[in-house]
Design a protein around this motif. Sequence first.
Motif, PDB file in Angstrom:
ATOM      1  N   PRO A 108       0.790  -1.225   0.000  1.00 50.29           N
ATOM      2  CA  PRO A 108       0.000   0.000   0.000  1.00 50.29           C
ATOM      3  C   PRO A 108       0.830   1.286   0.000  1.00 50.29           C
ATOM      4  O   PRO A 108       0.316   2.339  -0.355  1.00 50.29           O
ATOM      5  CB  PRO A 108      -0.843  -0.107   1.274  1.00 50.29           C
ATOM      6  N   ASP A 109       2.108   1.204   0.360  1.00 46.94           N
ATOM      7  CA  ASP A 109       2.958   2.396   0.378  1.00 46.94           C
ATOM      8  C   ASP A 109       3.618   2.675  -0.962  1.00 46.94           C
ATOM      9  O   ASP A 109       4.242   3.713  -1.148  1.00 46.94           O
ATOM     10  CB  ASP A 109       4.047   2.258   1.451  1.00 46.94           C
ATOM     11  N   ALA A 110       3.507   1.768  -1.892  1.00 43.87           N
ATOM     12  CA  ALA A 110       4.185   1.914  -3.187  1.00 43.87           C
ATOM     13  C   ALA A 110       3.408   2.845  -4.110  1.00 43.87           C
ATOM     14  O   ALA A 110       2.180   2.872  -4.110  1.00 43.87           O
ATOM     15  CB  ALA A 110       4.357   0.560  -3.849  1.00 43.87           C
ATOM     16  N   ALA A 111       4.165   3.581  -4.908  1.00 47.65           N
ATOM     17  CA  ALA A 111       3.565   4.408  -5.954  1.00 47.65           C
ATOM     18  C   ALA A 111       3.353   3.543  -7.189  1.00 47.65           C
ATOM     19  O   ALA A 111       4.126   2.621  -7.440  1.00 47.65           O
ATOM     20  CB  ALA A 111       4.485   5.578  -6.281  1.00 47.65           C
ATOM     21  N   SER A 155       7.588   2.348 -21.477  1.00 52.33           N
ATOM     22  CA  SER A 155       7.986   3.391 -20.531  1.00 52.33           C
ATOM     23  C   SER A 155       6.910   3.526 -19.471  1.00 52.33           C
ATOM     24  O   SER A 155       5.717   3.539 -19.782  1.00 52.33           O
ATOM     25  CB  SER A 155       8.161   4.737 -21.234  1.00 52.33           C
ATOM     26  N   PHE A 156       7.356   3.629 -18.226  1.00 52.83           N
ATOM     27  CA  PHE A 156       6.464   3.791 -17.085  1.00 52.83           C
ATOM     28  C   PHE A 156       6.901   5.035 -16.319  1.00 52.83           C
ATOM     29  O   PHE A 156       8.093   5.325 -16.207  1.00 52.83           O
ATOM     30  CB  PHE A 156       6.571   2.587 -16.135  1.00 52.83           C
ATOM     31  N   PHE A 157       5.926   5.747 -15.754  1.00 52.44           N
ATOM     32  CA  PHE A 157       6.256   6.892 -14.909  1.00 52.44           C
ATOM     33  C   PHE A 157       5.403   6.833 -13.662  1.00 52.44           C
ATOM     34  O   PHE A 157       4.183   6.653 -13.728  1.00 52.44           O
ATOM     35  CB  PHE A 157       6.003   8.221 -15.631  1.00 52.44           C
ATOM     36  N   GLY A 158       6.061   6.991 -12.504  1.00 54.79           N
ATOM     37  CA  GLY A 158       5.334   7.002 -11.235  1.00 54.79           C
ATOM     38  C   GLY A 158       6.232   7.442 -10.114  1.00 54.79           C
ATOM     39  O   GLY A 158       7.444   7.253 -10.154  1.00 54.79           O
ATOM     40  N   GLY A 159       5.625   8.044  -9.087  1.00 60.41           N
ATOM     41  CA  GLY A 159       6.426   8.609  -8.020  1.00 60.41           C
ATOM     42  C   GLY A 159       7.301   9.675  -8.649  1.00 60.41           C
ATOM     43  O   GLY A 159       6.824  10.549  -9.359  1.00 60.41           O
ATOM     44  N   SER A 160       8.581   9.564  -8.472  1.00 56.30           N
ATOM     45  CA  SER A 160       9.516  10.501  -9.117  1.00 56.30           C
ATOM     46  C   SER A 160      10.422   9.767 -10.105  1.00 56.30           C
ATOM     47  O   SER A 160      11.457  10.289 -10.490  1.00 56.30           O
ATOM     48  CB  SER A 160      10.356  11.201  -8.053  1.00 56.30           C
ATOM     49  N   LEU A 161      10.034   8.539 -10.499  1.00 54.17           N
ATOM     50  CA  LEU A 161      10.886   7.715 -11.347  1.00 54.17           C
ATOM     51  C   LEU A 161      10.269   7.432 -12.715  1.00 54.17           C
ATOM     52  O   LEU A 161       9.059   7.284 -12.841  1.00 54.17           O
ATOM     53  CB  LEU A 161      11.166   6.362 -10.682  1.00 54.17           C
ATOM     54  N   PRO A 217      15.587   9.242 -12.411  1.00 55.42           N
ATOM     55  CA  PRO A 217      17.029   9.390 -12.316  1.00 55.42           C
ATOM     56  C   PRO A 217      17.672   8.118 -11.760  1.00 55.42           C
ATOM     57  O   PRO A 217      17.023   7.340 -11.072  1.00 55.42           O
ATOM     58  CB  PRO A 217      17.199  10.562 -11.348  1.00 55.42           C
ATOM     59  N   ALA A 218      18.950   7.944 -12.092  1.00 46.24           N
ATOM     60  CA  ALA A 218      19.698   6.766 -11.623  1.00 46.24           C
ATOM     61  C   ALA A 218      19.860   6.868 -10.110  1.00 46.24           C
ATOM     62  O   ALA A 218      20.449   7.821  -9.614  1.00 46.24           O
ATOM     63  CB  ALA A 218      21.054   6.691 -12.306  1.00 46.24           C
ATOM     64  N   VAL A 219      19.272   5.922  -9.405  1.00 44.20           N
ATOM     65  CA  VAL A 219      19.357   5.886  -7.943  1.00 44.20           C
ATOM     66  C   VAL A 219      19.738   4.475  -7.523  1.00 44.20           C
ATOM     67  O   VAL A 219      19.416   3.514  -8.224  1.00 44.20           O
ATOM     68  CB  VAL A 219      18.008   6.278  -7.284  1.00 44.20           C
ATOM     69  N   PRO A 220      20.419   4.324  -6.395  1.00 42.74           N
ATOM     70  CA  PRO A 220      20.677   2.974  -5.899  1.00 42.74           C
ATOM     71  C   PRO A 220      19.337   2.291  -5.599  1.00 42.74           C
ATOM     72  O   PRO A 220      18.512   2.841  -4.862  1.00 42.74           O
ATOM     73  CB  PRO A 220      21.479   3.191  -4.615  1.00 42.74           C
ATOM     74  N   ALA A 221      19.104   1.156  -6.216  1.00 40.37           N
ATOM     75  CA  ALA A 221      17.819   0.483  -6.042  1.00 40.37           C
ATOM     76  C   ALA A 221      17.940  -0.984  -6.392  1.00 40.37           C
ATOM     77  O   ALA A 221      18.851  -1.403  -7.087  1.00 40.37           O
ATOM     78  CB  ALA A 221      16.755   1.148  -6.931  1.00 40.37           C
ATOM     79  N   ARG A 222      16.976  -1.719  -5.906  1.00 42.93           N
ATOM     80  CA  ARG A 222      16.800  -3.114  -6.270  1.00 42.93           C
ATOM     81  C   ARG A 222      15.583  -3.177  -7.177  1.00 42.93           C
ATOM     82  O   ARG A 222      14.583  -2.504  -6.938  1.00 42.93           O
ATOM     83  CB  ARG A 222      16.574  -3.950  -5.010  1.00 42.93           C
ATOM     84  N   ILE A 223      15.654  -3.992  -8.237  1.00 48.33           N
ATOM     85  CA  ILE A 223      14.530  -4.182  -9.159  1.00 48.33           C
ATOM     86  C   ILE A 223      14.065  -5.627  -9.048  1.00 48.33           C
ATOM     87  O   ILE A 223      14.881  -6.549  -9.105  1.00 48.33           O
ATOM     88  CB  ILE A 223      14.943  -3.890 -10.620  1.00 48.33           C
ATOM     89  N   GLY A 258      13.756   5.946  -0.252  1.00 49.74           N
ATOM     90  CA  GLY A 258      12.489   6.343  -0.856  1.00 49.74           C
ATOM     91  C   GLY A 258      11.492   5.210  -0.912  1.00 49.74           C
ATOM     92  O   GLY A 258      11.813   4.059  -0.634  1.00 49.74           O
ATOM     93  N   ALA A 259      10.284   5.577  -1.293  1.00 49.59           N
ATOM     94  CA  ALA A 259       9.191   4.609  -1.366  1.00 49.59           C
ATOM     95  C   ALA A 259       9.321   3.752  -2.620  1.00 49.59           C
ATOM     96  O   ALA A 259       9.779   4.223  -3.657  1.00 49.59           O
ATOM     97  CB  ALA A 259       7.856   5.346  -1.372  1.00 49.59           C
ATOM     98  N   PRO A 260       8.890   2.503  -2.546  1.00 49.95           N
ATOM     99  CA  PRO A 260       8.932   1.641  -3.729  1.00 49.95           C
ATOM    100  C   PRO A 260       7.954   2.127  -4.801  1.00 49.95           C
ATOM    101  O   PRO A 260       6.979   2.813  -4.516  1.00 49.95           O
ATOM    102  CB  PRO A 260       8.524   0.270  -3.193  1.00 49.95           C
ATOM    103  N   VAL A 261       8.263   1.751  -6.031  1.00 52.89           N
ATOM    104  CA  VAL A 261       7.423   2.074  -7.188  1.00 52.89           C
ATOM    105  C   VAL A 261       7.129   0.783  -7.923  1.00 52.89           C
ATOM    106  O   VAL A 261       8.045   0.025  -8.234  1.00 52.89           O
ATOM    107  CB  VAL A 261       8.129   3.081  -8.110  1.00 52.89           C
ATOM    108  N   HIS A 262       5.848   0.528  -8.200  1.00 50.85           N
ATOM    109  CA  HIS A 262       5.419  -0.659  -8.945  1.00 50.85           C
ATOM    110  C   HIS A 262       4.916  -0.201 -10.300  1.00 50.85           C
ATOM    111  O   HIS A 262       4.174   0.769 -10.396  1.00 50.85           O
ATOM    112  CB  HIS A 262       4.254  -1.357  -8.253  1.00 50.85           C
ATOM    113  N   THR A 263       5.288  -0.940 -11.346  1.00 52.46           N
ATOM    114  CA  THR A 263       4.720  -0.650 -12.661  1.00 52.46           C
ATOM    115  C   THR A 263       3.368  -1.343 -12.783  1.00 52.46           C
ATOM    116  O   THR A 263       3.046  -2.239 -12.000  1.00 52.46           O
ATOM    117  CB  THR A 263       5.623  -1.159 -13.813  1.00 52.46           C
ATOM    118  N   GLU A 264       2.620  -0.935 -13.780  1.00 52.66           N
ATOM    119  CA  GLU A 264       1.395  -1.660 -14.127  1.00 52.66           C
ATOM    120  C   GLU A 264       1.800  -3.056 -14.610  1.00 52.66           C
ATOM    121  O   GLU A 264       2.924  -3.282 -15.033  1.00 52.66           O
ATOM    122  CB  GLU A 264       0.681  -0.965 -15.286  1.00 52.66           C
ATOM    123  N   TRP A 265       0.851  -3.988 -14.577  1.00 57.42           N
ATOM    124  CA  TRP A 265       1.060  -5.306 -15.149  1.00 57.42           C
ATOM    125  C   TRP A 265       0.982  -5.202 -16.669  1.00 57.42           C
ATOM    126  O   TRP A 265       0.101  -4.527 -17.195  1.00 57.42           O
ATOM    127  CB  TRP A 265      -0.007  -6.284 -14.644  1.00 57.42           C
TER     128      TRP A 265
END
Length: 148
Positions: free
Chosen positions: A38-41, A67-73, A94-100, A138-145
């Motif tokens: 529920p916290d993910a954008a 291409s996906f856009f959400g949160g600030s990513l 932007p390029a940020v340290p993250a796990r995908i 930062g908060a996680p970001v989920h793409t659409e399916w």
Amino acid sequence: MIGEEEVLRALRDIAGRHDPVPDDVLAAARASIGWRDPDAALAELTADSARERLVAVRGGGSPRLLSFFGGSLTIDVQATTRAGAVEVVGTVSPAVPARIVLESPTGSHVTDVDDEGRFRFQGVVAASVRLRCEPADGAPVHTEWVLL
């Protein structure tokens, strides 16, 4: 007189016997409960090269660009089918340290974003998938399916 609930129960019983829900659909539905965050954008699909093609070629090997856009990513993805498997190459900006995490009903794949925001998955089964970007700060970001 037969009640409305009895009629609905009888219809459900008939449908369950003659046209049951496929096991893989049930498995995907059950697994999706564990994927809720529920916290993910939500990163919405903003571009898809498959929508722009006049004729789709099954397994033609030409890359699909999403291409996906959400949160600030922004998450850009290139998916290419080769020998029955899908290679997914992408960037986070932007390029940020993250796990995908690439999630699908058949399982999950995990990798880290490199210093330039790039990531890659090989051997992905063609199915409905989504990406989950988990930035270190930062908060996680989920793409659409999407169906690959």
